[in-house]
Design an enzyme around this catalytic site. Structure first.
Site, mmCIF file in Angstrom:
data_model
loop_
_atom_site.group_PDB
_atom_site.id
_atom_site.type_symbol
_atom_site.label_atom_id
_atom_site.label_comp_id
_atom_site.label_asym_id
_atom_site.label_seq_id
_atom_site.Cartn_x
_atom_site.Cartn_y
_atom_site.Cartn_z
ATOM 1 N N TRP A 4 39.436 43.685 38.446
ATOM 2 C CA TRP A 4 39.984 45.026 38.676
ATOM 3 C C TRP A 4 40.107 45.316 40.167
ATOM 4 C CZ3 TRP A 4 37.965 49.305 41.207
ATOM 5 C CH2 TRP A 4 38.604 50.531 40.982
ATOM 6 N N HIS A 5 39.189 44.784 40.950
ATOM 7 C CA HIS A 5 39.197 45.071 42.383
ATOM 8 C C HIS A 5 40.316 44.353 43.129
ATOM 9 C CE1 HIS A 5 35.166 46.722 41.609
ATOM 10 N NE2 HIS A 5 35.317 47.357 42.752
ATOM 11 N N GLY A 6 40.850 43.309 42.560
ATOM 12 C CA GLY A 6 41.954 42.638 43.236
ATOM 13 C C GLY A 6 42.246 41.268 42.666
#
Length: 528
Positions: free
Chosen positions: A362-364
């Site tokens: 989700w963060h990247g």
């Protein structure tokens, strides 16, 4: 338009003037004005993506009615009865008729509330997959085929990731799931629903509010409340302190060391790692404080996001304190549906790893984020495995998710009986978390390995920079958090004496103007 910029406060002042004067007493007019301001705010940051959030809002607004419980009771039962009767008739007919009826049955299932819920989740996840991860998957498949000796003509696309897409898509998904489960009624007013999705204080980097809690508040007219406005201003100022005096102050040092690790020794790398641990906390928590503060000024209470995470005594404790709104989302919509902890131990550990791997992704779109998620997943699994032999600390006393309580600061924690081992546990968790942030900060796993190779080369003179002065505001931050954690009877911004509040507020403002980076960069979590 950063919350700590002059242009934002000009925008915010223009918004508040009619909001609390001409429009007071009418929630519908206030919400219409709020929606217009939210779209202006978002369009100023990312005009091309404004159409995406508007179209997605319209689609999910309609899906809310389609998946509502009354649709399940009235619609699904009749469809199921129709399906059963058709199945019975199919048995007595020839094969050609069977195939036609099977098509009709499939059609009914797809249009059932459950089918439409699945469609909504697929649409929400699809937005993320396309905008954030399509190029990443193309590159990984091309690399995989390359290892197999196969040439490919895959090429990446020039896709601009809409700001805040990870946050508003999670809001959209949460809404249709909560309506489907019967936890809330579908929002009948489109403007109110659109306000919830595009709510400008939180659209960029959260917190990710429960749809029921915020929509309930939007249904009521808001009025100017002196106490609420004062508390909101205090939180905004504290958020500015964290962002401008810590996060922006030390960013130059951490960038210089992490981007040129081979030129630095263990002393500088460890100092940069500790500074980055506070940088990302001050950056994200600082934004959350400003978002919560501006929301309070407007008459809303939103979810608390950070609860002194660097005072955690174990990794489970850390993830109850860090980015709480996101972890609550993963718990409710991934961990629990997978079975949570009400299953075999092996399945529970698997569920935990899935949640943290998804959290990392989700963060990247980078393997370092996935590795970071897996690292914390393993730490949490190890904590669960040894929890009986190493009991968890007393309950956090988290504020329940109700309209009345949300936004309140968490009470101090009772640590009596923990003994001297408490601070040792805190130190161990801090070190483990710092190692995780090293992975998070590196652009590749090779860079992380190189970082540790340099650490093992030995200590030496520290890389000197004015950014090291960032340890001064970090000390102020930790004193404040220690005071809140231990429940010390020291009150400055929240003193019972008004003059103490005013003097503290003024001194903090002067400190920010004198010491802070007034032209700092954007928030780290904007990229997520």
């Amino acid at each position: 338009m950063l919350v700590n910029s002059i242009i934002f406060w000009i925008f915010f002042g223009i918004f508040l003037l009619p909001y609390f004067t001409l429009m007071r007493g009418s929630s519908k007019i206030q919400n219409l004005w709020l929606l217009a301001a939210s779209y202006v705010f978002y369009g100023y940051a990312d005009l091309h993506a404004l159409a995406i959030i508007i179209i997605a809002t319209m689609i999910f607004y309609g899906l809310g009615f389609a998946v509502a419980p009354q649709c399940k009771v009235e619609g699904v039962r009749s469809k199921e009865e129709s399906v059963r009767s058709k199945e019975e008739s199919v048995r007595s007919k020839e094969e050609s008729v069977k195939s036609k009826e099977a098509i009709h049955i499939t059609h009914y299932l797809l249009l059932s509330p459950k089918g439409l819920l699945v469609l909504g989740v697929i649409l929400g996840v699809g937005l993320l997959l396309y905008f954030k991860y399509l190029n990443f998957f193309i590159e990984q498949f091309a690399a995989l085929f390359g290892l197999m000796g196969l040439k490919t003509n895959f090429s990446s696309f020039n896709i601009i990731v809409p700001i805040g897409i990870s946050f508003f898509t999670f809001k959209l998904i949460a809404y249709v799931v909560e309506v489907y489960k019967g936890n809330m009624e579908p929002c009948k007013d489109f403007v109110t629903f659109a306000c919830y999705i595009a709510f400008f204080p939180t659209i960029m980097s959260g917190p990710i509010d429960s749809p029921k809690l915020l929509i309930q508040q939007m249904a009521k007219a808001r009025t100017w409340q002196n106490d609420q406005v004062a508390e909101g201003l205090k939180r905004v100022l504290w958020g500015m302190f964290m962002k401008m005096c810590i996060a922006d102050k030390v960013s130059g040092y951490t960038d210089a060391v992490f981007n040129n690790a081979y030129h630095h020794n263990a002393t500088s790398i460890i100092a940069a790692s500790v500074l980055y641990t506070f940088q990302i906390y001050a950056d994200f928590s600082g934004y959350s404080e400003m978002a919560i503060g501006t929301s309070q000024i407007m008459g809303f209470r939103v979810t608390e996001n950070f609860m002194r995470p660097y005072f955690s005594q174990n990794v489970g404790d850390f993830w109850r304190r860090w980015h709480a709104s996101l972890m609550n989302w993963f718990r409710d919509y991934i961990y629990f549906p997978l079975g949570g902890s009400r299953c075999s131990k092996a399945r529970m550990y698997w569920n935990t790893m899935v949640v943290f791997m998804v959290s990392g992704l989700w963060h990247g779109a980078n393997w370092t984020f996935i590795f970071w998620g897996a690292y914390h997943g393993l730490l949490v699994c190890l904590y669960k495995l040894t929890k009986k032999t190493h009991p968890s600390p007393p309950c956090l006393g988290r504020v329940p998710n109700t309209v009345e309580s949300i936004g309140k600061k968490t009470p101090s924690l009772n640590r009596e009986g923990c003994g001297g081992s408490k601070y040792l546990n805190i130190l161990i968790v801090f070190i483990l978390v710092t190692i995780g942030w090293q992975v998070f900060r590196c652009d590749s796993f090779g860079q992380f390995v190189g970082l540790w190779e340099q650490i093992f080369t030995g200590f030496g003179p520290i890389f000197k920079s004015w950014a090291l002065m960032g340890f001064i505001p970090i000390g102020i931050l930790m004193f404040k958090e220690m005071k809140d954690e231990e429940g010390w009877n020291i009150h400055l911004l929240h003193s019972k004496k008004l003059w103490v509040q005013i003097v503290t507020f003024a001194l903090l403002a002067v400190f920010i103007l004198y010491f802070g980076e007034l032209e700092g960069g954007s928030f780290i979590y904007f990229q997520f």
